[in-house]
Design an enzyme around this catalytic site. Sequence first.
Site, PDB file in Angstrom:
ATOM      1  N   GLU A 149       0.839  -1.193   0.000  1.00 39.03           N
ATOM      2  CA  GLU A 149       0.000   0.000   0.000  1.00 39.03           C
ATOM      3  C   GLU A 149       0.875   1.245   0.000  1.00 39.03           C
ATOM      4  OE1 GLU A 149      -2.342   2.774  -0.302  1.00 39.03           O
ATOM      5  OE2 GLU A 149      -3.370   0.835  -0.250  1.00 39.03           O
ATOM      6  N   LYS A 150       0.626   2.148  -0.954  1.00 37.94           N
ATOM      7  CA  LYS A 150       1.475   3.330  -1.089  1.00 37.94           C
ATOM      8  C   LYS A 150       1.218   4.373  -0.012  1.00 37.94           C
ATOM      9  CE  LYS A 150       0.425   6.428  -4.318  1.00 37.94           C
ATOM     10  NZ  LYS A 150       0.112   7.076  -5.600  1.00 37.94           N
ATOM     11  N   THR A 171      -5.381  -1.828  -7.474  1.00 40.14           N
ATOM     12  CA  THR A 171      -4.945  -0.443  -7.275  1.00 40.14           C
ATOM     13  C   THR A 171      -6.063   0.586  -7.399  1.00 40.14           C
ATOM     14  OG1 THR A 171      -4.176  -0.524  -9.576  1.00 40.14           O
ATOM     15  CG2 THR A 171      -2.522  -0.791  -7.849  1.00 40.14           C
ATOM     16  N   GLY A 217     -21.783  12.832  -6.730  1.00 38.07           N
ATOM     17  CA  GLY A 217     -22.219  14.222  -6.735  1.00 38.07           C
ATOM     18  C   GLY A 217     -23.484  14.438  -5.934  1.00 38.07           C
ATOM     19  N   GLU A 220     -24.664  12.466  -3.457  1.00 38.50           N
ATOM     20  CA  GLU A 220     -24.446  12.229  -2.030  1.00 38.50           C
ATOM     21  C   GLU A 220     -23.770  13.424  -1.372  1.00 38.50           C
ATOM     22  OE1 GLU A 220     -24.104   7.332  -2.036  1.00 38.50           O
ATOM     23  OE2 GLU A 220     -22.339   8.532  -1.544  1.00 38.50           O
ATOM     24  N   VAL A 248     -21.173  21.182 -19.844  1.00 37.73           N
ATOM     25  CA  VAL A 248     -20.237  22.171 -19.299  1.00 37.73           C
ATOM     26  C   VAL A 248     -19.129  22.456 -20.312  1.00 37.73           C
ATOM     27  CG1 VAL A 248     -18.520  22.603 -17.486  1.00 37.73           C
ATOM     28  CG2 VAL A 248     -20.731  21.557 -16.914  1.00 37.73           C
ATOM     29  N   LEU A 294     -17.623  -0.247  -7.562  1.00 37.59           N
ATOM     30  CA  LEU A 294     -18.293  -0.380  -6.268  1.00 37.59           C
ATOM     31  C   LEU A 294     -17.417  -1.185  -5.325  1.00 37.59           C
ATOM     32  CD1 LEU A 294     -21.827  -1.326  -7.636  1.00 37.59           C
ATOM     33  CD2 LEU A 294     -21.168   0.880  -6.661  1.00 37.59           C
ATOM     34  N   HIS A 336     -44.799  -6.849  10.228  1.00 35.68           N
ATOM     35  CA  HIS A 336     -45.606  -5.624  10.168  1.00 35.68           C
ATOM     36  C   HIS A 336     -45.483  -4.881  11.498  1.00 35.68           C
ATOM     37  CE1 HIS A 336     -48.912  -2.911   9.243  1.00 35.68           C
ATOM     38  NE2 HIS A 336     -49.393  -3.173  10.472  1.00 35.68           N
TER      39      HIS A 336
END
Length: 466
Positions: free
Chosen positions: A32-33, A143, A185, A187, A237, A319, A444
């Site tokens: 891990e970097k 990665t 965006g 969230e 945009v 994900l 219920h």
Amino acid sequence: MKYDVIVIGSGPGGYIAAVRASQLGKKAAIIEKYATLGGTCLNVGCIPSKALLDSSHHYYDAVKHFEEHGILVDKPKIDFPKMVERKAKVVEQTTGGIKYLMDKNKIDVYEGLGSFVDATHVKVTKNDGTDETIEGTDIIIATGSKPSTLPFITLDKERIITSTEALKLPEIPKHLLVIGGGVIGLELGSVYKRLGADVSVIEYMDKIVPGMDTDVSKELQKVLKKQGVKFFTSHGVSSVERKGDEVTVKATNKKGVEVEFKGDYCLVSVGRRAYTDGLGLENVGIKVNERGQVEINDHLQTNVSNIYAIGDVVKGAMLAHKAEEEGVVAAEIIAGQKPHIDYNLIPGIVYTWPEVAAVGKTEQDLKDAGVEYKAGKFSMRALGRSRASGDIDGFVKVLADKNTDEVLGVHIVGARAADLIMEAAVAMEYRASAEDLARICHGHPTYSEAVKEAAKSAWDGMPLNA
């Protein structure tokens, strides 16, 4: 040092792959970097964003909904630094948990940038400039990904920012411009809208969360609009410029008219790209596709047979839970097992409020494939549990094969949709029919009753409470 399995990257896919490999008797190492384990998800993605979403939700409820529950309080005040501090503690606890798992499973952790020397050797370049080479019989690339941008946008990471910076802003924006109406965006836009910012979402497509079912997109936009988020769909945009503390975004709408937006922060949320920088793929001839993703076969192998790749760095939905499943599968294949993964049954979730969750096919998917289907829909408003909690927005929609009644897709907008969707995923894993779902006795009052009712609507067109 020689290992059976070396994993490059410690995100959800990577650390899970290392843990599973160790469980199956393999001597494993992980590279891990960064100084903390957990990758994007735990450090600058899923976990910190959910911490801020939950904190902002509590504040929003106190301001907007406590009174209707008979709870009278003085107007709540925001201690934003405290909120950010809590988020940091959640991240620290979670990443610390990964370190515990590495120790528990006797997995060696190397801190530094991993790069291929050849097909079985990986060089670890440490932050102090020194390096070390380790050997692995099998190697897993995990990665991950980094935020994408647009060619004409200069990210200064102060006012023109990505999701990484949006999670550690020094203040609540006055007006947050969000380029991109996708999951990230929406969230993060929700977080700051709840805390009092004006939020404008500028989306190139004609709907938000464009990959999800159209009914879901329409409902989510309607609900977020009611909460005060402004939407500008079908806007392309063309430029983003900063002058002092002001950011100006220019976009062209579907009528060809240029529209100008001004805010104090601009979140560029236009997706993510596979991250392979410095990995040295060229040293072993590993192929990547036109999107920069590592190419793999159905067994997650690259074109170099002892090197595997999983998660955001390969094709498919970006994900964390997809990466985790692939991590397990890769480790089990290496151990000689024959696991499987059904990509159709990986749920997609948006952690706004109400939440959004989906699994399987959308209506458009079924139309495009020429599949005859039937749809059943049930409103959350009709549930006693929803009325009791005040969470009446949203619905459950069940899509089933017209001829066999097999459930083909389930789409939910509503309270706890992220948890409810797993009932659908389990049902679809066992190829249940809409009738099967409809005949299961649901507690219920619960939100899950909406799944039962929507399934009954799809099966025989006669939900009991609508």
